[in-house]
Design an enzyme around this catalytic site. Structure first.
Site, PDB file in Angstrom:
ATOM      1  N   ASP A  72      -4.810  10.203   9.160  1.00 45.08           N
ATOM      2  CA  ASP A  72      -3.559   9.874   9.677  1.00 45.08           C
ATOM      3  C   ASP A  72      -3.138  10.438  10.886  1.00 45.08           C
ATOM      4  O   ASP A  72      -3.248  11.635  11.172  1.00 45.08           O
ATOM      5  CB  ASP A  72      -2.458   9.969   8.661  1.00 45.08           C
ATOM      6  CG  ASP A  72      -2.648   8.954   7.287  1.00 45.08           C
ATOM      7  OD1 ASP A  72      -2.752   7.901   7.414  1.00 45.08           O
ATOM      8  OD2 ASP A  72      -2.678   9.528   6.362  1.00 45.08           O
TER       9      ASP A  72
ATOM     10  N   GLU B 157       0.799  -1.216  -0.055  1.00 45.71           N
ATOM     11  CA  GLU B 157      -0.040   0.128  -0.003  1.00 45.71           C
ATOM     12  C   GLU B 157       0.997   1.282   0.133  1.00 45.71           C
ATOM     13  O   GLU B 157       1.611   1.262   0.819  1.00 45.71           O
ATOM     14  CB  GLU B 157      -0.882   0.030   1.335  1.00 45.71           C
ATOM     15  CG  GLU B 157      -1.726   1.122   1.325  1.00 45.71           C
ATOM     16  CD  GLU B 157      -2.726   1.468   2.511  1.00 45.71           C
ATOM     17  OE1 GLU B 157      -2.442   0.291   3.242  1.00 45.71           O
ATOM     18  OE2 GLU B 157      -3.240   2.480   2.693  1.00 45.71           O
TER      19      GLU B 157
END
Length: 260
Positions: free
Chosen positions: A62, A51
């Site tokens: 995030d 990924e």
């Protein structure tokens, strides 16, 4: 390539009685060349799916580790176009499926028709867009489907049953099951109720389940393995590479590979 390549990974791992290992790296951190080296090395020691994150200035899903990695990558001049060039370079030597993770803004600015065409030409097999609501994702999903690129859906413990049915019914590749209500980042313990949550997702879809966010150790992977088809690790690998180097990250990946 594309959906079929991702499907093959999960099929093969299921036949082996194992779980797929998916590792996230941020494109361009600390440099495109270093990421390419890391991808190739980690793939050689058993990562099943790579990924690759497209750095973005406002990565709302995030935590601090990947925020910092994105900032370093952006400071190095990394962007979507350069990420695709990196994928193109990797694709020549990489057999594993390669999935991009990007926020929607840069994708929309790039243009969805051009995006789907270039993703296919570069050899991207799937796309994860964490900030694109299901209801607004139709145009992108159609473009990806025309190129046989998997539109990988995300679900969370807070996803309602009705939305869970809708999201998983049109997803491809695997379901990205966010393990917690929060941002990415290594955690010392798994959220309570995660097994029940994964079983709830399992009941509504035949797609493989990949679990990410917060997983940082082989012990956690062992606990999750009976409830999923793939383990996704990101922040702990990114941080280990940044602070200790690729060799230390490779040792962690080997340990994860051995236990799932």
């Amino acid at each position: 390539m594309g959906v079929e390549k991702i499907d093959a990974v999960f099929t093969n791992r299921k036949q082996e009685g194992r779980r797929a290992l998916i590792v996230y790296l941020c494109a361009g951190d600390p440099s495109p060349e270093a990421v390419a080296t890391a991808v190739e090395h980690l793939a050689e020691i058993g990562v099943d799916i790579i990924e690759l994150g497209v750095p973005f200035s406002d990565p709302v899903a995030d935590g601090p580790v990947i925020q910092a990695a994105s900032a370093r990558a952006l400071a190095n001049g990394m962007n979507l176009e350069k990420t695709l060039l990196l994928v193109q370079m990797l694709r020549v030597r990489l057999n594993q499926p390669l999935v991009l993770m990007s926020y929607y803004n840069p994708l929309l600015q790039y243009g969805l028709d051009k995006l789907a065409r270039d993703l296919a030409e570069c050899g991207v097999d799937g796309l994860i867009v964490p900030d694109l609501p299901f209801e607004e994702g139709g145009p992108l999903r159609e473009k990806l489907k025309s190129k046989k690129i998997a539109a990988i859906p995300l679900v969370a413990p807070t996803t309602t049953p009705a939305r869970l049915n809708k999201i998983t019914s049109i997803g491809e590749g695997f379901v990205y099951c966010v393990s917690l209500t929060g941002v990415t980042g290594a955690r010392d313990s798994l959220p309570p109720g995660i097994a029940a949550y994964l079983e709830r997702v399992r009941k509504v879809t035949d797609l493989p389940l990949g679990v990410g966010f917060g997983i940082s150790s082989p012990d956690q992977a062992v606990m999750l393995a009976p409830h999923c088809d793939g383990i996704i690790v990101g922040s702990v690998v990114v941080e280990t590479i940044y602070k200790k180097g690729l060799a230390a990250a490779a040792e962690l990946v080997r340990e994860l590979r051995q236990v799932i």
